[in-house]
Write an enzyme that holds these catalytic residues in place. Sequence first.
Site, PDB file in Angstrom:
ATOM      1  N   LYS A   1       0.963  -1.162  -0.207  1.00  0.00           N
ATOM      2  CA  LYS A   1      -0.128   0.122  -0.169  1.00  0.00           C
ATOM      3  C   LYS A   1       0.924   1.308  -0.238  1.00  0.00           C
ATOM      4  CE  LYS A   1      -1.739   1.576   4.227  1.00  0.00           C
ATOM      5  NZ  LYS A   1      -1.556   3.176   4.208  1.00  0.00           N
ATOM      6  N   ASN A   2       1.750   1.218   0.976  1.00  0.00           N
ATOM      7  CA  ASN A   2       2.574   2.416   1.171  1.00  0.00           C
ATOM      8  C   ASN A   2       3.677   2.772   0.124  1.00  0.00           C
ATOM      9  OD1 ASN A   2       0.928   3.194   3.224  1.00  0.00           O
ATOM     10  ND2 ASN A   2       2.513   2.575   4.860  1.00  0.00           N
TER      11      ASN A   2
ATOM     12  N   ARG B   1      -4.780  10.958   4.003  1.00  0.00           N
ATOM     13  CA  ARG B   1      -3.537  11.860   4.304  1.00  0.00           C
ATOM     14  C   ARG B   1      -2.500  11.625   3.038  1.00  0.00           C
ATOM     15  NH1 ARG B   1      -0.147  14.280   7.661  1.00  0.00           N
ATOM     16  NH2 ARG B   1       1.754  13.584   6.819  1.00  0.00           N
TER      17      ARG B   1
ATOM     18  N   CYS C   1      -4.920  12.840  12.839  1.00  0.00           N
ATOM     19  CA  CYS C   1      -5.269  11.708  12.596  1.00  0.00           C
ATOM     20  C   CYS C   1      -5.497  10.977  13.854  1.00  0.00           C
ATOM     21  CB  CYS C   1      -5.146  11.094  11.259  1.00  0.00           C
ATOM     22  SG  CYS C   1      -3.881  10.111  11.660  1.00  0.00           S
TER      23      CYS C   1
ATOM     24  N   ARG D   1      -0.073  15.121  12.623  1.00  0.00           N
ATOM     25  CA  ARG D   1       0.777  14.631  11.491  1.00  0.00           C
ATOM     26  C   ARG D   1       0.969  16.030  10.492  1.00  0.00           C
ATOM     27  NH1 ARG D   1      -1.382   8.904   9.081  1.00  0.00           N
ATOM     28  NH2 ARG D   1       0.693   8.973   8.248  1.00  0.00           N
TER      29      ARG D   1
ATOM     30  N   ILE E   1       7.100   7.376  17.017  1.00  0.00           N
ATOM     31  CA  ILE E   1       6.887   8.033  15.738  1.00  0.00           C
ATOM     32  C   ILE E   1       5.641   8.693  15.935  1.00  0.00           C
ATOM     33  CG2 ILE E   1       6.436   7.694  13.201  1.00  0.00           C
ATOM     34  CD1 ILE E   1       9.277   6.495  14.208  1.00  0.00           C
TER      35      ILE E   1
ATOM     36  N   ARG F   1      -8.622  -0.403   4.355  1.00  0.00           N
ATOM     37  CA  ARG F   1      -7.869   0.814   3.893  1.00  0.00           C
ATOM     38  C   ARG F   1      -6.692   0.085   3.230  1.00  0.00           C
ATOM     39  NH1 ARG F   1      -7.707   6.354   6.571  1.00  0.00           N
ATOM     40  NH2 ARG F   1      -6.308   6.509   5.016  1.00  0.00           N
TER      41      ARG F   1
HETATM   42  N1  EPU Z   1       6.331  14.756  10.582  1.00  0.00           N
HETATM   43  C1  EPU Z   1       6.262  15.992  10.676  1.00  0.00           C
HETATM   44  N2  EPU Z   1       6.345  16.807   9.830  1.00  0.00           N
HETATM   45  C2  EPU Z   1       6.020  16.495   8.465  1.00  0.00           C
HETATM   46  C3  EPU Z   1       5.925  15.111   8.248  1.00  0.00           C
HETATM   47  C4  EPU Z   1       6.114  14.202   9.185  1.00  0.00           C
HETATM   48  O1  EPU Z   1       6.365  16.262  11.930  1.00  0.00           O
HETATM   49  O2  EPU Z   1       6.067  17.209   7.680  1.00  0.00           O
HETATM   50  C5  EPU Z   1       6.076  13.755  11.606  1.00  0.00           C
HETATM   51  C6  EPU Z   1       5.048  12.939  11.780  1.00  0.00           C
HETATM   52  O3  EPU Z   1       3.958  13.711  12.469  1.00  0.00           O
HETATM   53  C7  EPU Z   1       5.263  11.646  12.477  1.00  0.00           C
HETATM   54  C8  EPU Z   1       6.770  11.277  11.742  1.00  0.00           C
HETATM   55  O4  EPU Z   1       7.296  12.720  11.272  1.00  0.00           O
HETATM   56  O5  EPU Z   1       5.293  11.926  14.000  1.00  0.00           O
HETATM   57  C9  EPU Z   1       6.622  10.147  10.694  1.00  0.00           C
HETATM   58  O6  EPU Z   1       5.976  10.786   9.741  1.00  0.00           O
HETATM   59  P1  EPU Z   1       6.286  10.390   8.282  1.00  0.00           P
HETATM   60  O7  EPU Z   1       6.254  11.311   7.318  1.00  0.00           O
HETATM   61  O8  EPU Z   1       7.592   9.477   8.157  1.00  0.00           O
HETATM   62  O9  EPU Z   1       5.014   9.213   8.015  1.00  0.00           O
HETATM   63  P2  EPU Z   1       4.001   9.426   6.496  1.00  0.00           P
HETATM   64  O10 EPU Z   1       4.843   9.419   5.231  1.00  0.00           O
HETATM   65  O11 EPU Z   1       3.028  10.515   6.833  1.00  0.00           O
HETATM   66  C10 EPU Z   1       4.118   6.995   6.423  1.00  0.00           C
HETATM   67  C11 EPU Z   1       3.074   5.797   6.380  1.00  0.00           C
HETATM   68  C12 EPU Z   1       2.444   5.319   7.532  1.00  0.00           C
HETATM   69  C13 EPU Z   1       3.579   4.981   8.470  1.00  0.00           C
HETATM   70  C14 EPU Z   1       4.783   5.961   8.597  1.00  0.00           C
HETATM   71  C15 EPU Z   1       6.169   5.778   9.376  1.00  0.00           C
HETATM   72  C16 EPU Z   1       2.189   6.037   4.177  1.00  0.00           C
HETATM   73  C17 EPU Z   1       0.848   6.353   3.062  1.00  0.00           C
HETATM   74  N3  EPU Z   1       2.081   6.220   5.236  1.00  0.00           N
HETATM   75  O12 EPU Z   1       3.439   7.966   6.812  1.00  0.00           O
HETATM   76  O13 EPU Z   1       1.691   4.254   7.500  1.00  0.00           O
HETATM   77  O14 EPU Z   1       3.315   4.691   9.850  1.00  0.00           O
HETATM   78  O15 EPU Z   1       5.125   6.363   7.094  1.00  0.00           O
HETATM   79  O16 EPU Z   1       6.519   4.597   8.933  1.00  0.00           O
HETATM   80  O17 EPU Z   1       3.282   5.735   3.353  1.00  0.00           O
HETATM   81  C18 EPU Z   1      -0.160   3.206   7.654  1.00  0.00           C
HETATM   82  O18 EPU Z   1       0.088   2.389   6.702  1.00  0.00           O
HETATM   83  O19 EPU Z   1      -1.159   2.606   8.495  1.00  0.00           O
HETATM   84  C19 EPU Z   1       0.539   4.152   8.096  1.00  0.00           C
HETATM   85  C20 EPU Z   1       0.043   5.189   8.903  1.00  0.00           C
END
Ligand code: EPU
Length: 415
Positions: free
Chosen positions: A21-22, A91, A115, A120, A325, A395
């Site tokens: 998915k990701n 998101r 969320c 986030r 995280i 999802r």
């Molecule tokens: N963060 C910030 N500012 C930003 C971006 C991130 O503070 O601009 C913080 C977030 O709030 C969080 C941390 O950094 O505390 C990590 O966020 P990251 O950006 O790495 O996560 P993401 O890209 O939003 C993806 C996956 C998530 C998974 C995380 C961590 C997707 C669509 N989602 O999210 O997957 O938990 O990486 O590995 O790729 C899931 O599949 O259920 C899911 C939540």
Amino acid sequence: MRFSIAGGTRLSGTVRVSGAKNSVLKLMAMSLMANDQCVIRNVPRISDVETMKGVIEELGATVNWSGDTMMVTPPERLGTEAPEELVRGMRASIQVMGPLLAKVGEVHIVQPGGCSIGHRPIDFHLKGFRAMGAEVEERYGYVRARANRLKGATIYLDFPSVGATENLMAAGALAEGTTVICNAAREPEIVDQQNFLNLMGAKVRGAGTGQVIVEGVKELGGADYTVIPDRIEAGTMMVAAVITGGHVTVQDVEPEHLGFLIAKLREMGAGVEVSHNRIDCFADQPITGTTVRSMPYPGFATDLQPNIAALASTAVGCSVLIETIYSNRFHYLEEMRKMGAKVIIEQSTAVIKGVEKLTGASVTAPDLRGGAALVLCAMAADGNSIVDGVELIDRGYEEFERKLSGLGARITRIE
Ligand code: EPU
């Protein structure tokens, strides 16, 4: 929608893992940058992919999805307004920002809120776009970004954010000059994105390390690409085997992406045998408590933290889970309590004292990964359970109940 689950069956057999998915969500977004058709294979039938399909169609792309193959054809002129309802619902829709900004020089999108798993923000993404010369306005809950042509820049991420790394890689691919992303996320999905972009004609290197270097090119062509296996789905099936005292072969998996879970399950007493694209998981001795700290890859994936909590709930002794995280990923533990789990939550730490047996109960999935963990508990519990909120599980898990039933679980969907 809900699952009705009768606990107490040991799972056995073989299960095939779907595409990640990701990864696929980002590849779909990046297809917008191509001048030709992109073919993406091993695409899972999950609702987040439906949502992203809606997002890129609203932006003008033509999407043909047949079986597990998706063809994305970008239009002559892409739209710049990301569809608000869909973005609010998922998101990951913000991953169209980098591609749109790079390809058409403009994007308008609603700010995704926090969320159910915590705050986030997208400040790292926006900081990166600004460093590349984009003008970014944040007003009334919306973001508008504009740039004639993005310029390569060296960007330091305050945290190795998966989404920011991916968005900035996409932006850099069509920028003028070289973009260097320092403290980049190292997840396998980032490597998948690099491989896909490079097939499109981009010049990206370093994915999988803390520094990703993108030399901008003028245009990108189509690509034909197969998505990596979903390591989180694979991990859930591995834990399902162990928590039910069963023996499951997880097939079409990339074991290298699951090193952290293989090590943790072995440490807890589970049997794990690895060959090149399969993992055998079984419980032939008591499972003991452990300590898990979620971390960026290659550390323990936060998305599997709820699965380990499920396993810990019936392990011998105490376990400590430290979530680093997300600010609020423990809602599902409240539901596990209804099944008899002994849990203490203190801010980002949860202590779980294993009980001999969970008991079936009526529970509600608070989020995708927490929901999957509740299904694991229900399969291991004494008696019947209802897990409500299956839309959230849909999802991210393709045909979850069909795959589990195939392993002997007694699980049915109630519409
Ligand atoms: N963060 C910030 N500012 C930003 C971006 C991130 O503070 O601009 C913080 C977030 O709030 C969080 C941390 O950094 O505390 C990590 O966020 P990251 O950006 O790495 O996560 P993401 O890209 O939003 C993806 C996956 C998530 C998974 C995380 C961590 C997707 C669509 N989602 O999210 O997957 O938990 O990486 O590995 O790729 C899931 O599949 O259920 C899911 C939540």
